[in-house]
Design an enzyme around this catalytic site. Structure first.
Site, PDB file in Angstrom:
ATOM      1  CB  CYS A  23      -1.764   2.010 -10.165  1.00  0.00           C
ATOM      2  SG  CYS A  23      -2.911   2.347  -9.048  1.00  0.00           S
TER       3      CYS A  23
ATOM      4  NE  ARG B 143       4.442   1.141  -9.500  1.00  0.00           N
ATOM      5  CZ  ARG B 143       5.296   2.070  -8.802  1.00  0.00           C
ATOM      6  NH1 ARG B 143       6.846   1.758  -8.706  1.00  0.00           N
ATOM      7  NH2 ARG B 143       4.940   3.275  -8.618  1.00  0.00           N
TER       8      ARG B 143
ATOM      9  CD1 TRP C  89      -2.307  -1.185  -3.004  1.00  0.00           C
ATOM     10  CD2 TRP C  89      -2.806   0.586  -2.797  1.00  0.00           C
ATOM     11  NE1 TRP C  89      -2.366  -0.904  -1.634  1.00  0.00           N
ATOM     12  CE2 TRP C  89      -2.811  -0.087  -1.320  1.00  0.00           C
ATOM     13  CE3 TRP C  89      -3.256   1.800  -2.726  1.00  0.00           C
ATOM     14  CZ2 TRP C  89      -2.942   0.689  -0.290  1.00  0.00           C
ATOM     15  CZ3 TRP C  89      -3.675   2.623  -1.410  1.00  0.00           C
ATOM     16  CH2 TRP C  89      -3.727   2.148  -0.336  1.00  0.00           C
TER      17      TRP C  89
ATOM     18  CG  ASN D 251       1.314   5.426  -9.833  1.00  0.00           C
ATOM     19  OD1 ASN D 251       0.580   5.332  -8.687  1.00  0.00           O
ATOM     20  ND2 ASN D 251       2.578   5.587  -9.708  1.00  0.00           N
ATOM     21  N   GLY D 252      -1.521   7.216  -9.076  1.00  0.00           N
ATOM     22  CA  GLY D 252      -1.678   8.615  -8.411  1.00  0.00           C
ATOM     23  C   GLY D 252      -3.053   8.948  -7.973  1.00  0.00           C
TER      24      GLY D 252
ATOM     25  CD  GLU E 116      12.101  -4.655   9.261  1.00  0.00           C
ATOM     26  OE1 GLU E 116      12.059  -5.458   8.316  1.00  0.00           O
ATOM     27  OE2 GLU E 116      11.601  -3.465   9.077  1.00  0.00           O
TER      28      GLU E 116
ATOM     29  CE  LYS F 161       9.238  -6.345   6.367  1.00  0.00           C
ATOM     30  NZ  LYS F 161       9.986  -5.072   6.970  1.00  0.00           N
TER      31      LYS F 161
ATOM     32  CD  GLU G  86       5.601  -4.920   5.653  1.00  0.00           C
ATOM     33  OE1 GLU G  86       4.970  -4.627   4.777  1.00  0.00           O
ATOM     34  OE2 GLU G  86       6.585  -4.826   5.967  1.00  0.00           O
TER      35      GLU G  86
ATOM     36  CG  HIS H 128       6.113   3.196  31.551  1.00  0.00           C
ATOM     37  ND1 HIS H 128       6.229   3.529  32.992  1.00  0.00           N
ATOM     38  CD2 HIS H 128       7.453   2.648  31.271  1.00  0.00           C
ATOM     39  CE1 HIS H 128       7.502   3.605  33.402  1.00  0.00           C
ATOM     40  NE2 HIS H 128       8.520   3.125  32.556  1.00  0.00           N
TER      41      HIS H 128
ATOM     42  CE  LYS I 240      10.059  -3.238  -2.220  1.00  0.00           C
ATOM     43  NZ  LYS I 240      10.428  -3.930  -1.068  1.00  0.00           N
TER      44      LYS I 240
END
Ligand code: AGP
Length: 611
Positions: A2, A27, A76, A102-103, A484, A488, A491, A507, A606
């Site tokens: 958060c 965040r 969050w 936050n945590g 990468e 993208k 997300e 395979h 983030k």
């Protein structure tokens, strides 16, 4: 993960608080809230589900504009669904103590049961609600609020950055950190405590970074005290000056931070090499490693730990450092690394790669080897972040603030810095040394050439926006870039996308391929391009559509792929990076076409400050 912020001023702080909350939104953005003291030192609470704007639209309190002391939170969710009740701040029963966090409080169940036995009523599903009740409990037996706050801290287990406001002491704010980031902004006539300098930048560049087990009390007279709450020792920290400004941290004329940050890639490459590459003398200078230069001579194994996009830059670095310096390198996902039982020798170096420098899994990886005598290095973007204070030495990425949740320019800064580390460790003893130094000089222009094709890439995104599955393939240096690209697409555009080494398709994953499952193939010039052609043929044989990214002038590829995006000639090592720009832009445009929340993808944040 958060965002928390608190402001104590000599004048009204409402506008600043709201502005800071907005800057912290990346965040966490499933709910938001704030608490403030009015003129008669009564505490008020406002909370709302959704973005900070929803909270602002909702705020009725006509007292807020005049308040000179307030705390705020963007959430969050970790414990309890995003509801108004579970949104922060949380309060004690008589609403004289309010806290944001936050945590994760790992022992909240046990603390809750203990407090319920003391008669406390709980009204939320959160772990955080134990904090104001616990402080309240200790105010019964303490001399003052500060003492009660400290006693409560010593009962908490887990990760936290906590901010508390109380009508019992209206001229102060109380804060503490353990694992989750915290910074104090020293402004003209106000003190700001926040999760991240981004929330402070608009008000002051003078900051104090708070370390683990530190308790801060900021006062209206502009003074503040920091203390270690484990050994009660007073702590003094230097006031540091942030090296970037609000403009850099704002969107400017771009519609989204993600697009702005993709367009900052050429400058990011320049900043990552500035003062570090001397083509004429053929030298690489990494000031941040000089203090460990002697130790680096004896390193015979490198472990790179990171998460998400940073781990893909790490994989790119693995290929490079091995080829340039001949030192065995392995990338490990930090969240797995922490719990693996593997041998370490003192001639091993650990490199932590991170944009935010606050990712809990990567921090845990650094903590794991704390007593192993292993050299701990950092490749980090956020100046002054926790990882930069845990490592023995490191190299900053200098990419500037990255606000979009989807990391873009940081991938390039991390990859280029790892290339510089490979060149540095090679001591010039590689044929690739000079060609790569020269390439780094011209790579920004080549990146600009790729960005100049934005309209063509946008058209491609419009053509492929409705596909629900996508494969990304590459060989060698192209493989980490394909990973990468796939991340993208996942997300930002919320599309099921798989990144695979091209040779792995047969395979298993090839079973997925048909006309509804397109593939992005990174087919830039390399010694193994023919092998990539082979993989493309396998896909074609199963009617899979193929978008190829190839080196300009490659005619052959037009016979293999449905669509081709060309990138300028570049080395085998750097051409896939140019391809990564194409894939990041592609995902951006698909997300825009699908009208998605580009900068704030659902369910993400983030910097992931919880394990
Ligand atoms: C990438 O777009 C994601 N936001 C995520 O995977 C990110 O790369 C990861 O959380 C690592 O973050 P860091 O670089 O700040 O440590």
């Amino acid at each position: 993960m958060c965002g928390i912020v608190g402001i104590l001023g000599r004048g009204p702080v409402a506008d600043q608080l709201v502005d800071s909350l907005k800057r912290l939104e990346y965040r966490g953005y499933d709910s938001a809230g704030l608490a403030y003291l009015d003129g008669s030192n009564t505490l008020h609470l406002d909370k709302q589900v959704g973005r900070v704007q929803a909270l602002i639209d909702e705020i009725g309190g006509d007292q807020l504009p005049t308040s000179t002391s307030a705390i705020g939170h963007t959430r969050w969710a970790t414990h309890g669904t995003p509801t108004i009740a579970n949104a922060h701040p949380h309060t004690n029963t008589d609403k004289t103590i309010m806290a944001v966090h936050n945590g994760i409080i790992e022992n909240y169940v046990e603390l809750r049961e203990h407090l319920q036995r003391q008669g406390y009523q709980f009204v939320t599903e959160t772990d955080t609600e134990v904090i104001p009740h616990l402080i309240d409990f200790y105010t019964r037996t303490s001399q003052n609020f500060s003492e009660a706050f400290e006693q409560a801290l010593n009962q908490l287990r887990g990760a936290y950055a906590i901010l508390a406001i109380t009508s019992k002491d209206p001229d102060a704010l109380y804060a503490a950190r353990l694992s989750s980031p915290m910074v104090v902004g020293v402004g003209e006539g106000e003190l700001i405590v926040a999760s991240d300098p981004a929330a402070i930048l608009e008000h002051t560049k003078q900051v104090v970074y708070i370390n683990d087990y530190e308790f801060v009390c900021v006062r209206r007279d502009g003074t503040y005290d920091i203390k270690n709450f484990k050994d009660a020792r007073p702590v003094n920290h230097e006031v540091e000056t942030l090296d970037y400004d609000a403009a850099q941290a704002s969107m400017g004329d771009f519609p989204h931070f993600m697009l702005k940050e993709i367009h900052e890639i050429p400058q990011t490459i320049r900043s990552a090499t500035l003062g570090r590459v001397r083509v004429e003398s053929g030298t690489v200078k990494l000031g941040g490693l000089e203090s460990v230069a002697e130790q680096l001579k004896y390193i015979d194994r490198i472990v790179i730990v990171a998460c998400g996009t940073a781990s893909y830059a790490g994989l790119y670095g693995e290929y490079l450092i091995e080829e340039l310096a001949g030192i065995p390198v392995e990338v490990q996902q930090a969240s797995e690394f922490k719990y693996r039982k593997e041998p370490f020798s003192r001639s091993t170096a650990l490199i932590a790669v991170s944009q935010s420098g606050e990712t809990a899994d990567t921090i845990a990886a650094l903590k794991k080897v704390e007593d192993y005598g292993v050299l701990r290095l950092g490749v980090v973007n956020a100046v002054g972040s926790t990882m930069t204070r845990m490592t023995d030495a490191g190299v900053y990425c200098h990419a500037g603030p990255e606000q979009a949740v989807a990391s873009t320019k940081a991938f390039f800064a991390q990859s280029i810095v790892l290339m510089l580390i490979g060149l540095y460790l090679s001591n010039g003893q590689t044929d690739l040394y000079k060609p790569l130094l020269e390439e780094l000089n011209v790579l920004p222009q080549k990146a600009e050439q790729v960005l100049a094709q934005a309209e063509q890439i946008k058209a491609l995104a419009q053509k492929y926006k409705d596909y629900e599955d996508f494969m990304y393939i590459g060989r060698g240096y192209a493989f980490p870039c394909a990973l990468e690209g796939a991340l993208k697409h996942k997300e930002c555009a919320l599309v099921h996308s798989e990144g695979y080494p091209a040779g792995e398709l047969k395979h298993g994953p090839l079973a997925l391929i048909d006309e509804r499952f397109p593939t992005f193939a990174v087919a830039t010039d390399s010694a193994i391009l023919d092998k990539t052609y082979g993989s493309i043929e396998e896909i074609r044989a199963r009617k899979g559509p193929v978008i190829a990214i190839a080196t300009e002038g490659n005619e052959e590829i037009t016979h293999l792929a449905d669509d081709v995006i060309y990138v300028p000639h570049a080395t085998e090592q750097t051409a896939p990076l140019l391809a990564a720009i194409v894939m990041q832009l592609f995902s951006y445009y698909v997300a825009v076409e699908k009208d998605l929340s580009v900068d704030r993808p659902r369910n993400l944040a983030k910097s992931v400050t919880v394990e």
